[in-house]
Design a protein around this motif. Structure first.
Motif, PDB file in Angstrom:
ATOM      1  N   GLY A   1      -8.159 120.213  79.595  1.00 40.45           N
ATOM      2  CA  GLY A   1      -8.161 119.322  78.437  1.00 40.45           C
ATOM      3  C   GLY A   1      -9.526 118.811  78.032  1.00 40.45           C
ATOM      4  N   GLU A   2     -10.576 119.509  78.425  1.00 40.54           N
ATOM      5  CA  GLU A   2     -11.931 119.138  77.966  1.00 40.54           C
ATOM      6  C   GLU A   2     -12.865 120.333  78.124  1.00 40.54           C
ATOM      7  OE1 GLU A   2     -13.225 115.957  80.584  1.00 40.54           O
ATOM      8  OE2 GLU A   2     -13.867 117.397  82.094  1.00 40.54           O
ATOM      9  N   LYS A   3     -14.061 120.198  77.525  1.00 38.72           N
ATOM     10  CA  LYS A   3     -15.047 121.264  77.657  1.00 38.72           C
ATOM     11  C   LYS A   3     -15.762 121.115  78.990  1.00 38.72           C
ATOM     12  CE  LYS A   3     -16.708 123.438  73.515  1.00 38.72           C
ATOM     13  NZ  LYS A   3     -17.795 123.637  72.583  1.00 38.72           N
ATOM     14  N   CYS A   4     -15.665 122.152  79.789  1.00 38.10           N
ATOM     15  CA  CYS A   4     -16.285 122.121  81.102  1.00 38.10           C
ATOM     16  C   CYS A   4     -17.805 122.219  80.963  1.00 38.10           C
ATOM     17  CB  CYS A   4     -15.750 123.326  81.869  1.00 38.10           C
ATOM     18  SG  CYS A   4     -16.045 123.206  83.587  1.00 38.10           S
TER      19      CYS A   4
ATOM     20  N   ASN B   1     -10.332 110.349  91.883  1.00 37.90           N
ATOM     21  CA  ASN B   1     -11.362 109.977  92.849  1.00 37.90           C
ATOM     22  C   ASN B   1     -12.770 110.018  92.246  1.00 37.90           C
ATOM     23  OD1 ASN B   1     -10.089 109.797  95.817  1.00 37.90           O
ATOM     24  ND2 ASN B   1      -8.922 111.246  94.597  1.00 37.90           N
ATOM     25  N   ASN B   2     -12.795 110.153  90.896  1.00 30.60           N
ATOM     26  CA  ASN B   2     -14.060 110.107  90.162  1.00 30.60           C
ATOM     27  C   ASN B   2     -15.034 111.255  90.468  1.00 30.60           C
ATOM     28  OD1 ASN B   2     -15.414 108.916  88.115  1.00 30.60           O
ATOM     29  ND2 ASN B   2     -16.581 107.515  89.440  1.00 30.60           N
ATOM     30  N   HIS B   3     -14.477 112.390  90.884  1.00 27.82           N
ATOM     31  CA  HIS B   3     -15.329 113.562  91.086  1.00 27.82           C
ATOM     32  C   HIS B   3     -15.387 114.360  89.780  1.00 27.82           C
ATOM     33  CE1 HIS B   3     -15.329 112.689  95.305  1.00 27.82           C
ATOM     34  NE2 HIS B   3     -14.013 112.804  95.391  1.00 27.82           N
ATOM     35  N   GLU B   4     -16.366 115.246  89.714  1.00 30.28           N
ATOM     36  CA  GLU B   4     -16.523 116.062  88.509  1.00 30.28           C
ATOM     37  C   GLU B   4     -15.737 117.375  88.633  1.00 30.28           C
ATOM     38  OE1 GLU B   4     -20.480 117.619  87.985  1.00 30.28           O
ATOM     39  OE2 GLU B   4     -19.986 118.440  86.004  1.00 30.28           O
ATOM     40  N   ILE B   5     -15.097 117.781  87.513  1.00 21.47           N
ATOM     41  CA  ILE B   5     -14.414 119.080  87.468  1.00 21.47           C
ATOM     42  C   ILE B   5     -15.361 120.101  86.843  1.00 21.47           C
ATOM     43  CG2 ILE B   5     -12.453 120.384  86.530  1.00 21.47           C
ATOM     44  CD1 ILE B   5     -11.306 118.142  88.098  1.00 21.47           C
ATOM     45  N   ALA B   6     -15.598 121.194  87.536  1.00 28.49           N
ATOM     46  CA  ALA B   6     -16.395 122.286  86.988  1.00 28.49           C
ATOM     47  C   ALA B   6     -15.644 123.594  87.267  1.00 28.49           C
ATOM     48  CB  ALA B   6     -17.782 122.280  87.605  1.00 28.49           C
ATOM     49  N   PHE B   7     -16.217 124.715  86.834  1.00 25.75           N
ATOM     50  CA  PHE B   7     -15.460 125.983  86.809  1.00 25.75           C
ATOM     51  C   PHE B   7     -15.990 126.992  87.832  1.00 25.75           C
ATOM     52  CE2 PHE B   7     -14.374 129.918  84.100  1.00 25.75           C
ATOM     53  CZ  PHE B   7     -13.072 129.954  84.573  1.00 25.75           C
TER      54      PHE B   7
ATOM     55  N   GLU C   1     -17.125 141.064  82.262  1.00 23.95           N
ATOM     56  CA  GLU C   1     -18.083 141.235  81.180  1.00 23.95           C
ATOM     57  C   GLU C   1     -17.998 139.995  80.302  1.00 23.95           C
ATOM     58  OE1 GLU C   1     -16.098 143.934  77.952  1.00 23.95           O
ATOM     59  OE2 GLU C   1     -16.005 144.973  79.900  1.00 23.95           O
ATOM     60  N   ALA C   2     -18.940 139.847  79.368  1.00 25.48           N
ATOM     61  CA  ALA C   2     -19.068 138.592  78.618  1.00 25.48           C
ATOM     62  C   ALA C   2     -17.756 138.154  77.962  1.00 25.48           C
ATOM     63  CB  ALA C   2     -20.173 138.729  77.584  1.00 25.48           C
ATOM     64  N   SER C   3     -17.042 139.097  77.313  1.00 30.61           N
ATOM     65  CA  SER C   3     -15.827 138.697  76.584  1.00 30.61           C
ATOM     66  C   SER C   3     -14.743 138.197  77.549  1.00 30.61           C
ATOM     67  CB  SER C   3     -15.298 139.860  75.754  1.00 30.61           C
ATOM     68  OG  SER C   3     -14.979 140.935  76.615  1.00 30.61           O
ATOM     69  N   VAL C   4     -14.690 138.780  78.744  1.00 33.93           N
ATOM     70  CA  VAL C   4     -13.689 138.359  79.734  1.00 33.93           C
ATOM     71  C   VAL C   4     -14.037 136.965  80.269  1.00 33.93           C
ATOM     72  CG1 VAL C   4     -12.526 138.945  81.905  1.00 33.93           C
ATOM     73  CG2 VAL C   4     -13.290 140.772  80.382  1.00 33.93           C
ATOM     74  N   LEU C   5     -15.326 136.770  80.569  1.00 31.37           N
ATOM     75  CA  LEU C   5     -15.753 135.444  81.062  1.00 31.37           C
ATOM     76  C   LEU C   5     -15.444 134.382  80.009  1.00 31.37           C
ATOM     77  CD1 LEU C   5     -17.131 133.612  83.176  1.00 31.37           C
ATOM     78  CD2 LEU C   5     -19.322 134.168  82.104  1.00 31.37           C
ATOM     79  N   ARG C   6     -15.727 134.724  78.757  1.00 28.64           N
ATOM     80  CA  ARG C   6     -15.473 133.765  77.668  1.00 28.64           C
ATOM     81  C   ARG C   6     -13.987 133.390  77.599  1.00 28.64           C
ATOM     82  NH1 ARG C   6     -17.903 132.184  72.981  1.00 28.64           N
ATOM     83  NH2 ARG C   6     -19.723 133.433  73.481  1.00 28.64           N
ATOM     84  N   SER C   7     -13.112 134.383  77.709  1.00 30.90           N
ATOM     85  CA  SER C   7     -11.676 134.037  77.620  1.00 30.90           C
ATOM     86  C   SER C   7     -11.214 133.281  78.868  1.00 30.90           C
ATOM     87  CB  SER C   7     -10.814 135.261  77.319  1.00 30.90           C
ATOM     88  OG  SER C   7     -10.738 136.069  78.450  1.00 30.90           O
ATOM     89  N   GLU C   8     -11.810 133.565  80.029  1.00 29.37           N
ATOM     90  CA  GLU C   8     -11.502 132.777  81.243  1.00 29.37           C
ATOM     91  C   GLU C   8     -11.883 131.309  81.025  1.00 29.37           C
ATOM     92  OE1 GLU C   8     -12.930 133.988  85.042  1.00 29.37           O
ATOM     93  OE2 GLU C   8     -11.807 135.872  85.058  1.00 29.37           O
ATOM     94  N   ILE C   9     -13.059 131.097  80.423  1.00 36.29           N
ATOM     95  CA  ILE C   9     -13.543 129.731  80.185  1.00 36.29           C
ATOM     96  C   ILE C   9     -12.604 128.993  79.222  1.00 36.29           C
ATOM     97  CG2 ILE C   9     -15.408 128.380  79.113  1.00 36.29           C
ATOM     98  CD1 ILE C   9     -17.348 130.635  80.179  1.00 36.29           C
ATOM     99  N   GLU C  10     -12.221 129.707  78.141  1.00 33.84           N
ATOM    100  CA  GLU C  10     -11.343 129.067  77.143  1.00 33.84           C
ATOM    101  C   GLU C  10     -10.009 128.660  77.767  1.00 33.84           C
ATOM    102  OE1 GLU C  10     -11.456 131.967  74.020  1.00 33.84           O
ATOM    103  OE2 GLU C  10     -13.461 131.289  73.376  1.00 33.84           O
TER     104      GLU C  10
END
Ligand SMILES: [Zn+2]
Length: 271
Positions: A100-103, A66-72, A84-93
């Motif tokens: 299948g792309e960089k958010c 539907n051409n919407h944007e995917i964000a996190f 904490e930062a390391s946990v957020l980073r692993s959630e993002i990864e």
């Protein structure tokens, strides 16, 4: 226009109350959400909880179709003040590999970005994010940074309410309406349901007149007539479920009055 895509059991006042047996409503509520947006022919940004995608990968395709944007919107919908930062980073990864792309965009669960959790700005920037939309320039019992700017800016990593022209990450604060020195957080959720649509429209107009976009949000579970309602204390029940059935009407009023786009499209065309 932004959608916080999560299950009915993710909100702050509900998540500790649910048993291990949780009815899944995401497929129905996503369908209702997409059809509402289609009716008004607009592209929105979907801030998606990672765990939902892990279980139902087809969610991503449906949003993209539907051409919407995917964000996190966090992997487990945990507020920043419990990470904490390391946990957020692993959630993002984990989320990036699922989609299948960089958010490019992030919204902290429970709008938990504030002076105490500003470490997240650095993490987001180093993970390649272009923007965040987690700051509420108002004070509420749960969240808010009352003295934050009300229009898009690049926050300093040492002082979240200050602009840093060299920063890379944009912040898109949620819509507030300033009335007699008080900021009303009218952008969405309980407050959008509570305040009259005319007041929200006035807040949007005021910002648009100054040349700025208004950031609005709603939850998919707010549109689902079968969202399970839990027994909560009076206050928590009120905040979570007040006028839930009026959400579609309120949104339709705004969608028919104003033009909305996704944050991605805004950045590409206007910043
Ligand atoms: Zn949320």
């Amino acid at each position: 226009m932004t959608v916080d895509l999560e299950e009915w059991y993710h909100p702050e006042y509900v998540r500790d109350k649910t048993s291990s047996l949780k009815e899944e409503r995401i497929q129905q509520s996503l369908k209702i959400t997409l059809s509402l947006l289609n009716e008004y022919n607009l592209n929105a940004t979907f801030f998606v909880v990672g765990k939902l995608v892990e279980r139902r990968p087809e969610i991503i395709e449906k949003i993209r179709e539907n051409n919407h944007e995917i964000a996190f919107h966090g992997y487990y919908h945990k507020p920043l003040w419990s990470l904490e930062a390391s946990v957020l980073r692993s959630e993002i990864e984990k989320f990036n590999s699922l989609i299948g792309e960089k958010c490019r965009g992030f919204r902290a669960p429970s709008f938990s970005l504030n002076d105490r959790t500003k470490w997240a700005l650095k993490t987001l920037e180093s993970c390649g994010f272009e923007y965040d939309s987690s700051l509420f320039p108002a004070k509420t019992p749960l969240y808010g940074v009352w003295d934050a700017p009300t229009t898009p800016y690049k926050p300093s990593q040492s002082n979240i309410v200050e602009e840093d022209e060299n920063a890379k990450l944009w912040e898109f604060p949620l819509l507030v309406y300033r009335l007699k020195g008080v900021s009303l957080p009218v952008a969405g959720g309980f407050y959008l349901r509570f305040f009259p649509a005319s007041l929200v429209a006035r807040a949007i107009k005021k910002l648009n007149r100054q040349g700025f976009p208004a950031v609005i949000f709603f939850h998919n579970w707010e549109l689902d007539p079968e969202t399970p309602r839990l027994r909560l204390g009076l206050y928590k029940y009120f905040v979570t479920y007040h006028k839930l059935r009026e959400t579609p009407k309120k949104l339709k009023h705004l969608l028919s009055k104003f033009e909305f786009i996704s944050v991605r499209d805004y950045i590409e065309n206007y910043t």
